[in-house]
Scaffold this motif. Sequence first.
Motif, mmCIF file in Angstrom:
data_model
loop_
_atom_site.group_PDB
_atom_site.id
_atom_site.type_symbol
_atom_site.label_atom_id
_atom_site.label_comp_id
_atom_site.label_asym_id
_atom_site.label_seq_id
_atom_site.Cartn_x
_atom_site.Cartn_y
_atom_site.Cartn_z
ATOM 1 N N ASP A 3 0.828 -1.198 0.000
ATOM 2 C CA ASP A 3 0.000 0.000 0.000
ATOM 3 C C ASP A 3 0.865 1.252 0.000
ATOM 4 N N TRP A 4 1.092 1.807 -1.188
ATOM 5 C CA TRP A 4 1.951 2.976 -1.325
ATOM 6 C C TRP A 4 1.346 4.198 -0.655
ATOM 7 N N ASP A 5 0.008 4.316 -0.695
ATOM 8 C CA ASP A 5 -0.638 5.489 -0.092
ATOM 9 C C ASP A 5 -0.324 5.573 1.394
ATOM 10 N N ILE A 6 -0.395 4.427 2.089
ATOM 11 C CA ILE A 6 -0.108 4.412 3.518
ATOM 12 C C ILE A 6 1.364 4.715 3.768
ATOM 13 N N PHE A 7 2.237 4.114 2.968
ATOM 14 C CA PHE A 7 3.682 4.314 3.146
ATOM 15 C C PHE A 7 4.080 5.771 2.921
ATOM 16 N N LEU A 8 3.481 6.417 1.902
ATOM 17 C CA LEU A 8 3.896 7.768 1.532
ATOM 18 C C LEU A 8 3.143 8.863 2.281
ATOM 19 N N ALA A 9 2.096 8.507 3.025
ATOM 20 C CA ALA A 9 1.293 9.522 3.725
ATOM 21 C C ALA A 9 2.131 10.411 4.645
ATOM 22 N N PRO A 10 3.048 9.859 5.470
ATOM 23 C CA PRO A 10 3.861 10.748 6.326
ATOM 24 C C PRO A 10 4.752 11.688 5.523
ATOM 25 N N TYR A 11 5.203 11.244 4.353
ATOM 26 C CA TYR A 11 6.039 12.095 3.498
ATOM 27 C C TYR A 11 5.221 13.260 2.940
ATOM 28 N N LYS A 12 3.982 12.964 2.547
ATOM 29 C CA LYS A 12 3.098 14.038 2.065
ATOM 30 C C LYS A 12 2.823 15.025 3.195
ATOM 31 N N GLN A 13 2.606 14.502 4.396
ATOM 32 C CA GLN A 13 2.359 15.371 5.547
ATOM 33 C C GLN A 13 3.566 16.271 5.812
ATOM 34 N N ALA A 14 4.763 15.703 5.725
ATOM 35 C CA ALA A 14 5.984 16.486 5.942
ATOM 36 C C ALA A 14 6.099 17.600 4.909
ATOM 37 N N VAL A 15 5.841 17.278 3.647
ATOM 38 C CA VAL A 15 5.914 18.280 2.582
ATOM 39 C C VAL A 15 4.900 19.391 2.832
ATOM 40 N N ASP A 16 3.663 19.025 3.145
ATOM 41 C CA ASP A 16 2.621 20.028 3.372
ATOM 42 C C ASP A 16 2.978 20.941 4.547
ATOM 43 N N GLU A 17 3.463 20.358 5.635
ATOM 44 C CA GLU A 17 3.799 21.154 6.818
ATOM 45 C C GLU A 17 4.973 22.096 6.542
ATOM 46 N N LEU A 18 5.998 21.595 5.867
ATOM 47 C CA LEU A 18 7.169 22.430 5.594
ATOM 48 C C LEU A 18 6.836 23.564 4.621
ATOM 49 N N LYS A 19 5.980 23.299 3.648
ATOM 50 C CA LYS A 19 5.564 24.362 2.728
ATOM 51 C C LYS A 19 4.851 25.479 3.487
ATOM 52 N N ILE A 20 3.970 25.106 4.409
ATOM 53 C CA ILE A 20 3.259 26.109 5.200
ATOM 54 C C ILE A 20 4.239 26.920 6.041
ATOM 55 N N LYS A 21 5.194 26.243 6.682
ATOM 56 C CA LYS A 21 6.155 26.938 7.543
ATOM 57 C C LYS A 21 7.058 27.873 6.741
ATOM 58 N N LEU A 22 7.528 27.421 5.585
ATOM 59 C CA LEU A 22 8.413 28.248 4.776
ATOM 60 C C LEU A 22 7.674 29.437 4.166
ATOM 61 N N LYS A 23 6.426 29.217 3.768
ATOM 62 C CA LYS A 23 5.625 30.336 3.259
ATOM 63 C C LYS A 23 5.326 31.323 4.380
ATOM 64 N N GLY A 24 5.196 30.802 5.603
ATOM 65 C CA GLY A 24 5.010 31.672 6.760
ATOM 66 C C GLY A 24 6.218 32.565 6.995
ATOM 67 N N ILE A 25 7.417 32.007 6.823
ATOM 68 C CA ILE A 25 8.641 32.807 6.943
ATOM 69 C C ILE A 25 8.635 33.926 5.900
ATOM 70 N N ARG A 26 8.247 33.566 4.679
ATOM 71 C CA ARG A 26 8.204 34.566 3.609
ATOM 72 C C ARG A 26 7.252 35.706 3.970
ATOM 73 N N GLU A 27 6.087 35.374 4.519
ATOM 74 C CA GLU A 27 5.117 36.400 4.889
ATOM 75 C C GLU A 27 5.651 37.282 6.020
ATOM 76 N N GLN A 28 6.378 36.697 6.964
ATOM 77 C CA GLN A 28 6.951 37.483 8.061
ATOM 78 C C GLN A 28 7.945 38.511 7.520
ATOM 79 N N TYR A 29 8.768 38.102 6.556
ATOM 80 C CA TYR A 29 9.705 39.033 5.939
ATOM 81 C C TYR A 29 8.964 40.165 5.230
ATOM 82 N N LYS A 30 7.909 39.804 4.514
ATOM 83 C CA LYS A 30 7.161 40.813 3.762
ATOM 84 C C LYS A 30 6.526 41.835 4.704
ATOM 85 N N ARG A 31 5.968 41.359 5.831
ATOM 86 C CA ARG A 31 5.323 42.265 6.778
ATOM 87 C C ARG A 31 6.340 43.162 7.486
#
Length: 209
Positions: A3-31
């Motif tokens: 089951d690839w979906d189960i195996f890759l789910a934590p990797y997708k979660q990591a990508v989603d979380e890091l994208k949010i955090k890095l975009k948050g850094i970008r917004e802090q700089y802009k403000r």
Amino acid sequence: MNDWDIFLAPYKQAVDELKIKLKGIREQYKRSSKHTPIEFVTGRVKPVPSILDKAKRKNVPLDSLEDEIQDLAGIRIMCQFVEDINTVLELLRTRRDLEVIEERDYITNKKPSGYRSYHVVLRYPVQTIDGEKHIHVEVQIRTLAMNFWATIEHSLNYKYSGEFPKDIELRLQRAAEAAFRLDEEMSQIRGEVQEAQRMFNRKYEENND
């Protein structure tokens, strides 16, 4: 691998979380009205066919994927200037919610193809229903010019399966050097560009108040 979906789910979660955090850094700089070292962020989990192909090329058993393939999850951070790459690196090195475990500098030490980018491998904790799981994530940090070249090279690599005709190979190498010269020129006028961007942003904010 049943089951690839189960195996890759934590990797997708990591990508989603890091994208949010890095975009948050970008917004802090802009403000803060400071120059933001992050132009934009993308991320992906490696497709299953690509995982299987890499495992076959690297002779990695499927039950060893987590330990031996470090780019199942990938983040790409694009910067305007080469100098911004060092700023992003320091931001990653000093964060307490992740650990930098490996760095590969393909900017100072470009690949023979002309490829330039700075690669960082993170150890990132993901919270799951079964507890905390540490995920390897590869982060590629590069300028817009480096990214343009790498995108074209990747497409051609897919077409030619890595066996470029000699004339294409030489043109790619020349294009890589041209992209690097562009980065060097932009670094020389970085102060002017940043001031122009601040003026534009101030004018935009005034017109939208």
